[in-house]
Design an enzyme around this catalytic site. Structure first.
Site, PDB file in Angstrom:
ATOM      1  N   SER A 215      20.154 -76.931  -5.075  1.00  0.00           N
ATOM      2  CA  SER A 215      21.198 -77.487  -6.037  1.00  0.00           C
ATOM      3  C   SER A 215      20.431 -78.408  -7.051  1.00  0.00           C
ATOM      4  CB  SER A 215      22.477 -78.154  -5.349  1.00  0.00           C
ATOM      5  OG  SER A 215      22.988 -77.240  -4.514  1.00  0.00           O
TER       6      SER A 215
ATOM      7  N   MET B 134      27.797 -78.252  -0.418  1.00  0.00           N
ATOM      8  CA  MET B 134      28.363 -79.252  -1.019  1.00  0.00           C
ATOM      9  C   MET B 134      28.633 -78.695  -2.752  1.00  0.00           C
ATOM     10  SD  MET B 134      26.305 -82.785   0.100  1.00  0.00           S
ATOM     11  CE  MET B 134      24.841 -82.440  -0.861  1.00  0.00           C
TER      12      MET B 134
ATOM     13  N   HIS C 184      22.525 -70.206  -1.011  1.00  0.00           N
ATOM     14  CA  HIS C 184      24.143 -70.244  -0.370  1.00  0.00           C
ATOM     15  C   HIS C 184      24.367 -69.106  -0.312  1.00  0.00           C
ATOM     16  CE1 HIS C 184      23.950 -74.295  -2.764  1.00  0.00           C
ATOM     17  NE2 HIS C 184      24.194 -74.637  -1.299  1.00  0.00           N
TER      18      HIS C 184
ATOM     19  N   ASP D 155      17.050 -76.967   5.260  1.00  0.00           N
ATOM     20  CA  ASP D 155      17.100 -78.347   5.629  1.00  0.00           C
ATOM     21  C   ASP D 155      16.944 -78.237   7.054  1.00  0.00           C
ATOM     22  OD1 ASP D 155      18.569 -79.873   3.063  1.00  0.00           O
ATOM     23  OD2 ASP D 155      19.448 -77.720   3.190  1.00  0.00           O
TER      24      ASP D 155
ATOM     25  N   GLN E  34      27.082 -89.004   3.269  1.00  0.00           N
ATOM     26  CA  GLN E  34      25.751 -88.678   3.320  1.00  0.00           C
ATOM     27  C   GLN E  34      24.637 -89.280   2.318  1.00  0.00           C
ATOM     28  OE1 GLN E  34      26.593 -84.590   3.729  1.00  0.00           O
ATOM     29  NE2 GLN E  34      24.753 -84.003   2.787  1.00  0.00           N
TER      30      GLN E  34
END
Ligand code: AMP
Length: 316
Positions: A220, A63, A70, A183, A94
């Site tokens: 983030s 995202m 990342h 996640d 989401q």
């Protein structure tokens, strides 16, 4: 260096210079050259061209608001010789209405630069309208691993994740998708979706959690934290460490470990725990006795940010 392509709608059947930028044909590939595709047809033709030249294509969905976590996902794929497409899409489906969709950090130019430096071949940065055109009416509901924990606290979240990831896989048809263990429930959900929707000819690679020096998992959303809240956020990884110590000392009872973890979170300044749970990493079913597939997952509100973290408990 920011790619010269970053602010352009690029690629397509008539864009030979761009294909050369990819190193798809000939000699003009730039070390940091990266193409930015904003339409589905552009990303399809880009990936199709790569695959027709026998490249191994990997997608790293994000995202945006890229950080070293990342970048590790991108770099590990690049180091395996894969051509990496980084998608940057703040997926509205989401987020619940009260969540941080509008305030979610957006820094596309910087993200493109970072992804290019990490060796990405292309960025896929579509608009919401491109992904969800007028009349869009399909949603993938996942049961099993999407239930409980993040699925309980964020009831519409995993349908949005499952739908957008399935769409990204169908749009790009990569060889590999890379997700972060950060996640963990998302990993279990996507794995289920890929099996159930026959997308399992695509490999799913899971990258370990990348942490700050003090143990806090990179996210983030950490940028929402004040300096005091950032210190308070250490409670999550400290709690995982505490549970691993219990296991190392021989504790195997899941309830006792979860209770102890929750007590530690509760006792931490500025931390409002949501859950501390021991689950099977594949099914996300709660477990009573721990084994090598048991994860401790924690979630807590720290100031304005809802943070999650997890760890396997039995490690050789
Ligand atoms: P996001 O942009 O937060 O949706 O994350 C995009 C991908 O990066 C997901 O697969 C995440 O699990 C992964 N990711 C985010 N933070 C980390 C981290 N600290 N370590 C490893 N992977 C991460």
């Amino acid at each position: 260096m920011l790619s010269r392509w970053s602010d352009q709608r690029v690629i397509g059947q008539h864009c030979c210079p761009v294909l050369r930028r990819f190193g798809i044909s000939s000699t003009q590939q730039s070390a940091t050259g990266v193409a930015v595709a904003r339409s589905i047809s552009d990303i399809r033709s880009l990936v199709g061209d790569l695959r027709s030249r026998d490249a191994h294509v990997t997608i790293v969905p994000t995202m945006g608001a890229l950080h070293a976590g990342h970048i590790a996902l991108i770099e590990s794929s690049v180091s395996r010789g894969e051509r990496v497409v980084v998608s940057i899409f703040v997926n509205p489906t989401q987020f619940a209405a009260h969540e941080d969709l509008s305030s979610y950090p957006r820094q596309e130019a910087r993200d493109i630069e970072m992804a290019a430096e990490a060796g990405a071949t292309a960025i896929f940065a579509p608009s919401p309208d491109e992904v969800y055109p007028d009349g869009f009416a399909t949603s993938i509901q996942v049961h099993g691993p999407a239930q409980g924990f993040e699925g309980a606290s964020r009831p519409t979240h995993f349908a949005g994740v499952a739908t957008v990831v399935a769409k990204l896989l169908l749009m790009t048809r990569p060889d590999t998708i890379v997700l972060g263990q950060k996640d963990a429930q998302q990993v279990a959900v996507v794995r289920r979706v890929m099996t159930d929707l026959n997308l399992d000819d695509i490999s799913l690679v899971v990258h370990p959690i990348v942490r700050e020096d003090d143990g806090v998992a990179m996210s983030s959303r950490n940028r929402y934290l004040s300096s005091q809240e950032r210190l308070n956020a250490r409670a999550l990884s400290r709690t995982l460490g505490h549970a691993k110590d219990l296991v190392a000392r021989g504790e195997r009872d899941a309830t006792r470990i979860a209770d102890s973890a929750l007590a530690m979170l509760n006792a931490s300044d500025g931390v409002v725990p949501d859950y501390a749970a021991l689950v099977d990493a594949s099914t996300f079913a709660p477990v009573t006795h721990i084994d090598r597939n048991t994860l401790l997952c924690v979630a807590a509100q720290v100031g304005p940010a809802r943070l999650i973290d997890n760890s396997f408990l039995l490690i050789d």
